[in-house]
Design a protein around this motif. Structure first.
Motif, PDB file in Angstrom:
ATOM      1  N   VAL A 249     -10.507  -5.498  -7.943  1.00 51.85           N
ATOM      2  CA  VAL A 249     -10.190  -5.980  -6.679  1.00 51.85           C
ATOM      3  C   VAL A 249      -9.365  -4.767  -5.997  1.00 51.85           C
ATOM      4  O   VAL A 249      -8.836  -3.827  -6.901  1.00 51.85           O
ATOM      5  CB  VAL A 249      -9.110  -6.933  -6.709  1.00 51.85           C
ATOM      6  N   TYR A 266      -6.761  -6.714   0.570  1.00 56.02           N
ATOM      7  CA  TYR A 266      -6.381  -5.760  -0.382  1.00 56.02           C
ATOM      8  C   TYR A 266      -7.146  -4.239   0.069  1.00 56.02           C
ATOM      9  O   TYR A 266      -7.553  -3.387  -0.658  1.00 56.02           O
ATOM     10  CB  TYR A 266      -7.452  -5.990  -1.825  1.00 56.02           C
ATOM     11  N   GLU A 271      -8.366   0.134  -6.402  1.00 61.06           N
ATOM     12  CA  GLU A 271      -9.027  -0.717  -7.225  1.00 61.06           C
ATOM     13  C   GLU A 271      -8.445  -1.007  -8.465  1.00 61.06           C
ATOM     14  O   GLU A 271      -7.842   0.073  -9.025  1.00 61.06           O
ATOM     15  CB  GLU A 271     -10.500  -0.436  -7.331  1.00 61.06           C
ATOM     16  N   GLU A 272      -8.260  -2.248  -8.996  1.00 56.20           N
ATOM     17  CA  GLU A 272      -7.669  -2.655 -10.135  1.00 56.20           C
ATOM     18  C   GLU A 272      -8.355  -3.624 -10.916  1.00 56.20           C
ATOM     19  O   GLU A 272      -9.143  -4.230 -10.129  1.00 56.20           O
ATOM     20  CB  GLU A 272      -6.090  -2.943  -9.926  1.00 56.20           C
ATOM     21  N   ALA A 274      -9.004  -7.165 -12.183  1.00 54.03           N
ATOM     22  CA  ALA A 274      -8.432  -8.459 -12.097  1.00 54.03           C
ATOM     23  C   ALA A 274      -9.147  -9.487 -12.809  1.00 54.03           C
ATOM     24  O   ALA A 274     -10.397  -9.455 -13.328  1.00 54.03           O
ATOM     25  CB  ALA A 274      -8.614  -8.754 -10.553  1.00 54.03           C
ATOM     26  N   ILE A 352      -4.177  -9.804 -10.475  1.00 57.71           N
ATOM     27  CA  ILE A 352      -4.394  -8.686 -10.563  1.00 57.71           C
ATOM     28  C   ILE A 352      -3.852  -8.318 -12.212  1.00 57.71           C
ATOM     29  O   ILE A 352      -2.599  -8.647 -12.408  1.00 57.71           O
ATOM     30  CB  ILE A 352      -3.898  -7.402  -9.957  1.00 57.71           C
TER      31      ILE A 352
END
Length: 358
Positions: A249, A266, A271-272, A274, A352
């Motif tokens: 995400v 977002y 970006e992470e 999730a 997340i």
């Protein structure tokens, strides 16, 4: 009556049954305490009733602003309904309902005529007027539970507490009885709290739901809020079936494999990793790809499941995916002889993990 629980803790030996629970139940509400077995919900209900007490020096229990922390059940104006009825086997339906009135001290006990009038009124309320002289073993499970409820209401409690009141009944009787209880609650308006581990029961019956896990309050809200806007992964997983994917995400997108979904919320986030969840009814299926933003999947099993058709699929990311379609949509897609399809989520829920991947 308004109930306020403030920082309630309860320990059994080395086991922490309740961990700093704070909860407000407004006057006239019907609130479900929902959670798995051993989560602490029955312990919390018993503490409200005065059948158990918080750890010494722990928190406060307020009834309409009055601290009842050390008061026993007999002083709290509470009606308590147990899962297994707890009716007196040797007493008739009439005498079971009248019991709480008959055992009052002489100065507080109503007259025999007043008791008769009260029990007759309650028999009418629970629709058992013709069974007043029967013994408990001559009743069905649903009828016995209604008698137990009438007995609790006979003493005119300010609060009604129910510990898994439908747990000993079969599915059809449970459904009928919970609808009856909802109508009864709307009619009499008494503040009510019931314990359940049945998500459907909580969603169908309550004004609000308090989700409890490992002695902690995970979330409190209306059934709509709890189901559609869960605050934790536990709440999401516990209320209703859900498909799970690992994804990414950030930068205005939600990515699951090659599938990219617009996520403007977002836009300004990096970006992470999730955890992404999709309810079975929130998936669109097509047989011909339209554009490039679908996920390929293979149908491995399909079967009718009551009011919908359940499809079991394996996605291109090698994840299992369960999809519920209406019979009409299933017929429209003509899926009976089709194996390969394309799926797009209509709605996703995202948590997340917190690990940056760029």
């Amino acid at each position: 009556m308004k109930i306020e629980l403030q920082n309630i803790n309860k320990t059994f030996g080395s086991f922490k049954a309740l961990n700093d629970i704070s909860l407000t139940i407004e006057s006239g509400e019907l609130v479900a305490l929902l959670g798995p077995s051993g989560s602490g919900k029955t312990t919390l209900l018993r503490i409200m009733a005065g059948l158990d007490f918080p750890d010494s020096g722990s928190g406060h229990i307020m009834f309409d602003g009055v601290d009842v922390n050390t008061q026993p059940l007999s002083s709290r104006g509470v009606g308590f309904v147990f899962q297994h009825y707890a009716l007196f086997k040797h007493m008739t339906v009439f005498d079971n309902i009248a019991f709480g009135l008959n055992v009052r001290s002489k100065e507080d006990r109503p007259s025999k005529n007043d008791i008769k009038d009260k029990v007759t009124e309650l028999l009418h309320l629970i629709h058992l007027e013709d069974l007043a002289n029967r013994l408990p073993h001559q009743l069905s499970g649903g009828q016995r539970q209604r008698v137990a409820l009438a007995r609790a209401l006979a003493v005119e409690p300010h609060v009604l507490l129910l510990d898994e009141p439908f747990g000993a009944l079969d599915a059809k009787v449970r459904l009928e009885l919970r609808r009856w209880l909802r109508r009864l609650h709307d009619e009499i308006g008494i503040t009510s709290v019931f314990v359940t581990h049945d998500q459907t029961e909580a969603l169908d019956l309550s004004s609000r739901i308090a989700v409890i896990n490992n002695g902690r309050l995970e979330q409190i809200g209306t059934p709509e809020e709890i189901f559609h806007k869960p605050k934790t992964e536990f709440v999401l997983n516990f209320l209703g079936e859900v498909n799970f994917f690992r994804g990414v995400v950030g930068k205005g997108k939600i990515r699951i494999g090659n599938l990219k979904l617009e996520a403007p919320e977002y836009k300004d986030q990096p970006e992470e990793a999730a955890h992404i969840f999709i309810r079975p009814h929130q998936v669109e299926i097509i047989t011909d790809p339209k554009g490039k933003n679908q996920m390929a999947a293979t149908i491995t099993r399909m079967h009718a499941a009551g009011s919908f058709v359940r499809l079991e699929l394996k996605t291109e990311t090698d994840d299992d995916l369960y999809v519920d379609l209406t019979p009409e949509r299933f017929e429209e897609l003509n899926l009976a002889n089709i194996t390969n399809v394309y799926v797009t989520p209509k709605n996703v829920l995202v948590f997340i993990v917190g690990k940056h991947i760029i």
